[in-house]
Design a protein around this motif. Structure first.
Motif, mmCIF file in Angstrom:
data_model
loop_
_atom_site.group_PDB
_atom_site.id
_atom_site.type_symbol
_atom_site.label_atom_id
_atom_site.label_comp_id
_atom_site.label_asym_id
_atom_site.label_seq_id
_atom_site.Cartn_x
_atom_site.Cartn_y
_atom_site.Cartn_z
ATOM 1 N N ARG A 1 0.833 -1.206 0.000
ATOM 2 C CA ARG A 1 0.000 0.000 0.000
ATOM 3 C C ARG A 1 0.871 1.261 0.000
ATOM 4 N NH1 ARG A 1 -2.817 2.421 4.448
ATOM 5 N NH2 ARG A 1 -2.238 0.633 5.710
ATOM 6 N N CYS A 2 1.933 1.232 0.772
ATOM 7 C CA CYS A 2 2.853 2.369 0.822
ATOM 8 C C CYS A 2 3.512 2.586 -0.538
ATOM 9 C CB CYS A 2 3.910 2.120 1.900
ATOM 10 S SG CYS A 2 4.967 3.538 2.219
ATOM 11 N N LEU A 3 3.951 1.503 -1.158
ATOM 12 C CA LEU A 3 4.576 1.589 -2.486
ATOM 13 C C LEU A 3 3.597 2.112 -3.529
ATOM 14 C CD1 LEU A 3 6.592 -1.760 -2.457
ATOM 15 C CD2 LEU A 3 7.565 0.552 -2.547
ATOM 16 N N HIS A 4 2.332 1.743 -3.367
ATOM 17 C CA HIS A 4 1.302 2.197 -4.300
ATOM 18 C C HIS A 4 1.214 3.717 -4.314
ATOM 19 C CE1 HIS A 4 -2.648 2.373 -6.328
ATOM 20 N NE2 HIS A 4 -2.945 3.294 -5.428
ATOM 21 N N TYR A 5 1.195 4.333 -3.129
ATOM 22 C CA TYR A 5 1.043 5.784 -3.061
ATOM 23 C C TYR A 5 2.309 6.513 -3.500
ATOM 24 C CZ TYR A 5 -3.438 5.071 -0.810
ATOM 25 O OH TYR A 5 -4.734 4.711 -0.561
ATOM 26 N N ILE A 6 3.472 5.939 -3.243
ATOM 27 C CA ILE A 6 4.715 6.533 -3.757
ATOM 28 C C ILE A 6 4.703 6.504 -5.284
ATOM 29 C CG2 ILE A 6 7.221 6.261 -3.906
ATOM 30 C CD1 ILE A 6 7.161 5.137 -1.066
ATOM 31 N N SER A 7 4.270 5.367 -5.841
ATOM 32 C CA SER A 7 4.235 5.214 -7.303
ATOM 33 C C SER A 7 3.195 6.128 -7.944
ATOM 34 C CB SER A 7 3.949 3.758 -7.670
ATOM 35 O OG SER A 7 4.978 2.912 -7.189
ATOM 36 N N GLU A 8 2.137 6.463 -7.199
ATOM 37 C CA GLU A 8 1.150 7.406 -7.715
ATOM 38 C C GLU A 8 1.769 8.784 -7.949
ATOM 39 O OE1 GLU A 8 -2.381 8.037 -5.480
ATOM 40 O OE2 GLU A 8 -3.468 6.392 -6.446
ATOM 41 N N ILE A 9 2.689 9.161 -7.068
ATOM 42 C CA ILE A 9 3.332 10.475 -7.207
ATOM 43 C C ILE A 9 4.215 10.514 -8.439
ATOM 44 C CG2 ILE A 9 4.875 12.152 -6.108
ATOM 45 C CD1 ILE A 9 4.054 10.982 -3.412
ATOM 46 N N THR A 10 5.031 9.482 -8.624
ATOM 47 C CA THR A 10 5.999 9.472 -9.729
ATOM 48 C C THR A 10 5.389 9.046 -11.056
ATOM 49 O OG1 THR A 10 6.652 7.206 -9.176
ATOM 50 C CG2 THR A 10 7.912 8.990 -8.168
ATOM 51 N N GLY A 11 4.176 8.458 -11.002
ATOM 52 C CA GLY A 11 3.528 8.032 -12.231
ATOM 53 C C GLY A 11 3.891 6.623 -12.652
ATOM 54 N N ASP A 12 4.578 5.859 -11.763
ATOM 55 C CA ASP A 12 4.877 4.459 -12.099
ATOM 56 C C ASP A 12 3.602 3.650 -12.224
ATOM 57 O OD1 ASP A 12 7.813 4.364 -12.145
ATOM 58 O OD2 ASP A 12 7.616 5.027 -10.076
ATOM 59 N N ILE A 13 2.572 4.071 -11.491
ATOM 60 C CA ILE A 13 1.231 3.530 -11.734
ATOM 61 C C ILE A 13 0.302 4.721 -11.882
ATOM 62 C CG2 ILE A 13 1.551 1.362 -10.507
ATOM 63 C CD1 ILE A 13 -0.006 2.638 -8.186
ATOM 64 N N SER A 14 -0.549 4.682 -12.861
ATOM 65 C CA SER A 14 -1.472 5.796 -13.101
ATOM 66 C C SER A 14 -2.566 5.305 -14.025
ATOM 67 C CB SER A 14 -0.735 6.993 -13.716
ATOM 68 O OG SER A 14 -0.052 6.589 -14.881
ATOM 69 N N ASN A 15 -3.591 6.145 -14.216
ATOM 70 C CA ASN A 15 -4.622 5.793 -15.184
ATOM 71 C C ASN A 15 -4.829 6.959 -16.143
ATOM 72 O OD1 ASN A 15 -6.804 7.618 -14.188
ATOM 73 N ND2 ASN A 15 -6.662 6.344 -12.353
ATOM 74 N N GLU A 16 -5.511 6.672 -17.225
ATOM 75 C CA GLU A 16 -5.643 7.659 -18.297
ATOM 76 C C GLU A 16 -6.376 8.905 -17.832
ATOM 77 O OE1 GLU A 16 -7.233 7.896 -22.928
ATOM 78 O OE2 GLU A 16 -6.967 5.960 -21.924
ATOM 79 N N ASP A 17 -7.400 8.756 -16.997
ATOM 80 C CA ASP A 17 -8.162 9.918 -16.541
ATOM 81 C C ASP A 17 -7.286 10.868 -15.721
ATOM 82 O OD1 ASP A 17 -10.454 9.025 -17.755
ATOM 83 O OD2 ASP A 17 -11.204 7.998 -15.974
ATOM 84 N N VAL A 18 -6.457 10.289 -14.831
ATOM 85 C CA VAL A 18 -5.578 11.117 -14.006
ATOM 86 C C VAL A 18 -4.578 11.866 -14.882
ATOM 87 C CG1 VAL A 18 -3.757 11.079 -12.255
ATOM 88 C CG2 VAL A 18 -5.822 9.699 -11.939
ATOM 89 N N LEU A 19 -3.977 11.156 -15.841
ATOM 90 C CA LEU A 19 -3.003 11.791 -16.725
ATOM 91 C C LEU A 19 -3.648 12.886 -17.568
ATOM 92 C CD1 LEU A 19 -0.889 8.762 -17.989
ATOM 93 C CD2 LEU A 19 -0.328 10.396 -16.190
ATOM 94 N N ASP A 20 -4.832 12.616 -18.098
ATOM 95 C CA ASP A 20 -5.516 13.629 -18.896
ATOM 96 C C ASP A 20 -5.791 14.876 -18.066
ATOM 97 O OD1 ASP A 20 -5.504 12.159 -21.193
ATOM 98 O OD2 ASP A 20 -7.539 11.381 -20.968
ATOM 99 N N PHE A 21 -6.178 14.684 -16.809
ATOM 100 C CA PHE A 21 -6.462 15.833 -15.944
ATOM 101 C C PHE A 21 -5.194 16.639 -15.678
ATOM 102 C CE2 PHE A 21 -6.471 17.599 -11.611
ATOM 103 C CZ PHE A 21 -7.500 18.521 -11.749
ATOM 104 N N ILE A 22 -4.095 15.948 -15.369
ATOM 105 C CA ILE A 22 -2.841 16.633 -15.051
ATOM 106 C C ILE A 22 -2.333 17.434 -16.242
ATOM 107 C CG2 ILE A 22 -0.388 16.270 -14.550
ATOM 108 C CD1 ILE A 22 -1.264 13.914 -12.757
ATOM 109 N N PHE A 23 -2.297 16.797 -17.410
ATOM 110 C CA PHE A 23 -1.708 17.458 -18.575
ATOM 111 C C PHE A 23 -2.656 18.455 -19.227
ATOM 112 C CE2 PHE A 23 0.997 13.680 -18.170
ATOM 113 C CZ PHE A 23 2.236 14.300 -18.180
ATOM 114 N N SER A 24 -3.944 18.380 -18.921
ATOM 115 C CA SER A 24 -4.887 19.359 -19.475
ATOM 116 C C SER A 24 -4.636 20.752 -18.920
ATOM 117 C CB SER A 24 -6.330 18.941 -19.170
ATOM 118 O OG SER A 24 -6.598 19.038 -17.771
ATOM 119 N N LYS A 25 -3.915 20.836 -17.799
ATOM 120 C CA LYS A 25 -3.635 22.135 -17.185
ATOM 121 C C LYS A 25 -2.426 22.822 -17.829
ATOM 122 C CE LYS A 25 -3.539 20.288 -13.030
ATOM 123 N NZ LYS A 25 -3.394 20.151 -11.575
#
Length: 461
Positions: free
Chosen positions: A432-456
């Motif tokens: 679980r800890c590794l999951h949240y670290i990877s969320e920050i760096t983008g090692d795990i992500s989903n298309e909706d999150v990426l679209d939101f981040i880069f849309s800005k």
């Protein structure tokens, strides 16, 4: 990371410089067809065999029609910003010329890029991790030295390196614990629990430091709102003008001159402070417009990070000021009491008058005395010290939220070690800890999150 987002195989084009008239405009192509498109449009020479990282001067033509004389820069993937073949066309800065070049590129197989799509492709192709990609947007938006330094350090991988080290250490221990589960019948222990405990304590310290830096990071990125409040004719507008060193607000002896809030920005030591001059607050007013201004003043006061309560030292008693100060403190703002119209000849007399109240700063807004000292007080009320160029400062709310989850997970792991819980449960907490670290760096992500981040991002970046 495998590219799975829709449309990533297309060749994209966009204006990389701000729209409008300028000396030049830079149009960027990225994708497999980039070199083919430019070779079709560039009539002066064959660019197909030219080496990467070279520039060429010549004419752009579409269907035999001359568009412009340009400079073309070639960057062959993977040694480019996006990791793909990239072509940059520097044309003249006429909006009409720029549109003609863009239309020509689209006519020959490119499509217009979405906001942030170039940086998104750099992320997808492993040129940047997600924290670095987000730092690109922060650097573009930076408007102070402090925000520039924080963004540059993160682009160079400062934040990423801290997270990478933490992640690798957790993974190594997680692998040993998983190995123990494979040999559970043997009752063996591959992971040194003492060393693991030390690692968790170190990781908690690092995470806490990162979380604590967010308050400063938020200030660096978004600035500080400072509401200047007080009774009519206390000198609020004069103080605003003096701080800005310009006549921004109307000043007169007539009470209620300022009817609405006035907002301006003051840069103190590289931090932006948004000064809000409010309508004078008084209890008994029959002017409907002034009443609306007073209501807005109270709203601004409640939402401000810092409240400057300015008062006329000759028109208020110490008892009344104490009551006002106590009331202001209840709103959870940082409150700075500013005694205005303090004549130098009577400074000691005035200080004695208010000796029972702490943290009053005496000034004369009209005579511009005590202003530099007040700026220092405003700065120190929110920023204790500026970060160095090698400091990791969390400026992104998404990172803060994920780090909070990392902190909770580390607490659970530590509690599990203290209570000697089975390895399989410990492994779950580590994952679980590794999951949240990877969320920050983008090692795990989903298309909706990426679209939101880069849309800005802006288009062209």
């Amino acid at each position: 990371m495998t590219n799975k987002l829709s449309g990533w195989q297309d060749t994209i084009v966009a204006l990389a410089t701000p729209p409008g008239v300028g000396a030049i405009g830079v149009i960027r192509l990225s994708g497999d067809k980039a070199f083919g498109i430019i070779n079709t449009l560039f009539s002066s020479k064959d660019l197909s065999g030219k080496p990467s990282h070279t520039i060429h001067v010549g004419l752009i033509k579409d269907k035999g029609k001359l568009i412009d004389e340009v400079v073309v820069s070639l960057f062959k993937g993977p040694k480019s910003y996006t990791g793909e073949d990239v072509v940059e066309i520097s044309c003249h800065g006429s909006p009409y010329v720029q549109q003609q070049v863009l239309h020509a590129c689209v006519n020959h197989g490119a499509r217009m890029a979405k906001p942030g799509e170039y940086t998104q492709r750099a992320f997808l192709n492993g040129k940047l991790d997600l924290t670095q990609a987000e730092a690109v947007a922060d650097l573009i938006a930076s408007n102070t030295a402090a925000s520039q330094k924080a963004a540059l350090y993160n682009i160079r991988g400062g934040f990423s390196e801290v997270l990478k080290t933490l992640r690798e250490e957790l993974i190594s221990f997680s692998a040993l614990i998983e190995l123990e589960l494979d040999f559970s019948q043997e009752d063996v222990e591959f992971a040194d629990r003492k060393k693991f405990y030390e690692l968790i304590r170190s990781a908690k310290t690092t995470t806490t430091q990162l979380l604590n830096s967010f308050q400063l990071g938020n200030v660096i990125k978004n600035g500080v709102s400072v509401a200047i409040i007080g009774k009519p004719n206390a000198g609020k507008s004069t103080l605003l003008n003096t701080l800005l060193n310009e006549n921004r607000a109307i000043v007169s002896e007539i009470a209620g001159t300022t009817r609405d809030t006035i907002e301006e920005v003051l840069n103190i030591n590289g931090i932006l402070f948004r000064l809000i001059d409010t309508a004078g607050i008084r209890e008994h007013s029959t002017d409907s417009i002034e009443l609306v201004g007073i209501e807005r003043s109270l709203e601004k006061m409640k939402s401000a990070d810092v409240v400057l309560y300015i008062f006329d030292v000759n028109q208020i008693s110490a008892e009344e000021l104490k009551v006002i100060a106590d009331m202001l403190q209840q709103n959870n703002n940082t409150v700075i009491l500013v005694g205005n119209k303090a004549d130098i000849a009577t400074t000691n007399e005035i200080k004695n008058k208010f000796s029972g109240i702490n943290n009053i700063h005496f000034i004369s807004a009209k005579n511009k005395t005590g202003i530099d000292e007040l700026k220092g007080v405003i700065f120190k009320s929110t920023v204790h010290e500026l970060p160095s160029s090698e400091s990791v400062i969390v400026t992104n709310a998404r990172h803060q939220q994920a780090l909070q989850q990392v902190e909770r997970s580390l607490n659970d792991i530590e509690a599990g070690l203290n209570n000697a819980i089975p390895g399989d449960l410990l492994a779950l907490d580590i994952r679980r800890c590794l999951h949240y670290i990877s969320e920050i760096t983008g090692d795990i992500s989903n298309e909706d999150v990426l679209d939101f981040i880069f849309s800005k991002f802006c288009i062209g970046k």
